[in-house]
Design a protein around this motif. Structure first.
Motif, short mmCIF file in Angstrom:
data_model
loop_
_atom_site.label_atom_id
_atom_site.label_comp_id
_atom_site.label_asym_id
_atom_site.label_seq_id
_atom_site.Cartn_x
_atom_site.Cartn_y
_atom_site.Cartn_z
N ALA A 184 0.83 -1.20 0.00
CA ALA A 184 0.00 0.00 0.00
C ALA A 184 0.87 1.25 0.00
N CYS A 185 2.10 1.12 -0.47
CA CYS A 185 3.05 2.23 -0.55
C CYS A 185 3.96 1.96 -1.74
N GLY A 186 4.93 2.83 -1.97
CA GLY A 186 5.87 2.59 -3.06
C GLY A 186 6.70 1.34 -2.82
N VAL A 187 7.06 0.65 -3.90
CA VAL A 187 7.83 -0.59 -3.74
C VAL A 187 9.26 -0.33 -3.30
N ASP A 188 9.67 0.93 -3.25
CA ASP A 188 11.00 1.27 -2.75
C ASP A 188 10.98 1.59 -1.26
N ARG A 189 9.81 1.47 -0.63
CA ARG A 189 9.68 1.78 0.80
C ARG A 189 9.11 0.55 1.51
N PRO A 190 9.98 -0.33 2.02
CA PRO A 190 9.47 -1.55 2.67
C PRO A 190 8.50 -1.22 3.79
N TYR A 191 7.35 -1.89 3.77
CA TYR A 191 6.37 -1.69 4.84
C TYR A 191 5.74 -3.03 5.18
N PRO A 192 5.76 -3.39 6.47
CA PRO A 192 6.42 -2.69 7.57
C PRO A 192 7.95 -2.72 7.42
N ALA A 193 8.60 -1.76 8.05
CA ALA A 193 10.05 -1.64 7.90
C ALA A 193 10.78 -2.90 8.35
N GLN A 194 10.21 -3.60 9.35
CA GLN A 194 10.84 -4.82 9.85
C GLN A 194 10.85 -5.94 8.80
N HIS A 195 10.09 -5.79 7.74
CA HIS A 195 10.04 -6.81 6.68
C HIS A 195 10.90 -6.44 5.48
N ASP A 196 11.85 -5.56 5.68
CA ASP A 196 12.76 -5.16 4.61
C ASP A 196 13.43 -6.38 3.98
N ARG A 197 13.97 -7.26 4.83
CA ARG A 197 14.67 -8.44 4.32
C ARG A 197 13.70 -9.41 3.64
N LEU A 198 12.52 -9.59 4.23
CA LEU A 198 11.52 -10.48 3.64
C LEU A 198 11.13 -9.99 2.25
N LEU A 199 10.89 -8.70 2.11
CA LEU A 199 10.51 -8.14 0.82
C LEU A 199 11.63 -8.27 -0.21
N ALA A 200 12.86 -8.15 0.26
CA ALA A 200 14.00 -8.34 -0.65
C ALA A 200 14.05 -9.78 -1.15
N GLU A 201 13.77 -10.74 -0.26
CA GLU A 201 13.74 -12.15 -0.67
C GLU A 201 12.60 -12.40 -1.66
#
Length: 383
Positions: A184-201
């Protein structure tokens, strides 16, 4: 500048201007084309319904910068002009009743991270959503069902939130499957921030998708709009654990309006985390499922009958053509519709809809009750 480049910049510009669904702008694009619509927005040559939604960011000329941002993070924009645009998925949104819900419009574009084709990745997909504060029971059920489906080649679609969403993504990743996170935000802004690594995977092996341009921060109303994209990209929606006011129920609403199966897993009757699932099952909003094979029975492709055997309902439905096929497709997987609603959704005259329903009833494919006409999903069909 080529015509294709001009159109791409116009799509990107308009995506930045409205940042989310805008039925009035979609209607303008349909009427005059995307390049002319972009010019009308820039010059304020607009109908009254579009002046408010476009005024704040009308002068935002950063389309080239947005494309460069996406290139830098290994992403891209997918527009309705592109071969990987999931047009047949978006038909579910395009056929919704105009004006019934302001968030019901087809996304102008989809911003994507990941190298997979969006079209191919959504050929067989299931949305798995649920409580953010999931229990151990909910995590275990999600892991088993989502993991099993992913191992069978299904793409798991979810919203990357805490709880059930994250568990669904991780289950798909654990078996080497494909998963799509819709933000629900830009794909360059991981949300929630704690899922930065999950989103990268997820971006490494699947896709991270949003209708919001890069840099857009998450706001409350955008999550509800995002839910329709989750439902649209999937063959059905499965809810594992949901409170009475869970956002997962909103995703189910979108699935039902698009005629997609809505499914829910039961939990302990004493569990507050499953109250929403139990209510949806009791009210007929979702079908009860407990394992992957039951999900496939409801959301999977129709099966052809074995040659020489009595025709099954799914086999008969697969063979439908013309008006009968159109009317049958307009009926939801769960619930019922009145003939007038089917006529509005299918674009067919009401008398033709009534006649087709009668024929489908004779074939044993549909039935009628106090709430309207509904599909018959099991058993033998009449010849």
């Amino acid at each position: 500048m080529s015509e294709a480049d001009e159109r791409r910049l116009a799509w990107v510009y308009l995506s930045r201007v409205v940042q989310g669904p805008c039925a009035a702008l979609s209607a303008l694009i349909e009427s005059v084309g995307v390049v002319e619509a972009a010019r009308a927005v820039r010059e304020r040559a607009l109908p009254e319904s579009l002046r408010g939604p476009t005024e704040q960011r009308r002068d935002s000329y950063c389309a080239a910068g947005d494309l460069e941002t996406m290139r830098r993070i290994g992403g891209r924009v997918v527009t309705p002009d592109d071969p990987e645009w999931p047009a047949w998925r978006m038909l579910g949104l395009a056929q919704l009743e105009a004006g019934r819900d302001q968030d019901g419009a087809v996304p102008l574009v989809l911003w994507v991270r990941g190298s997979r084709s969006l079209l191919e990745s959504t050929e067989r997909a299931l949305a798995v959503v649920g409580a953010r504060c999931s229990t151990g029971y909910g995590d275990r059920v999600t892991g088993e069902i989502a993991g099993d489906l992913a191992a069978r080649g299904w793409t798991i679609v979810s919203g990357a939130a805490f709880g059930i969403d994250a568990m669904a993504h991780r289950a798909a990743l654990a078996v080497g499957g494909v998963t799509i996170a819709v933000l629900a935000c830009g794909v360059d802004r991981p949300y929630p921030a704690q899922h930065d690594r999950l989103l990268a995977e997820i971006a490494d092996v699947g896709l991270v998708v949003s209708e919001y341009p890069p840099g857009t921060v998450a706001r409350k109303h955008q999550f509800l709009a995002r839910n329709r994209v989750i439902a649209a990209l999937s063959d059905g929606v499965l809810v594992v654990e949901a409170g009475l006011r869970s956002g997962a129920r909103n995703t189910v609403k979108w699935a039902r309006r698009m005629g997609r199966p809505a499914l829910a897993t039961p939990g302990p009757v004493t569990s507050a985390a499953s109250v929403g699932c139990h209510r949806m099952i009791r009210d007929g909003e979702a079908l009860l499922v407990t394992q992957a094979c039951e999900v496939i029975d409801e959301a999977g492709p129709l099966r052809l009958s074995i040659p020489g055997s009595p025709p099954t309902v799914t086999g008969q439905a697969e063979a439908l053509t013309g008006i009968r096929a159109t009317v049958y497709a307009a009926l939801p997987g769960v619930g019922a519709r009145l003939p007038a609603a089917l006529a509005a959704q299918s674009g067919l005259p009401l008398p033709e809809v009534r006649a087709a329903l009668t024929e489908l009833e004779l074939f044993g494919l549909v039935g009628v009750g106090e709430n309207g006409w509904h599909r018959i999903t099991s058993g033998r069909a009449t010849r």
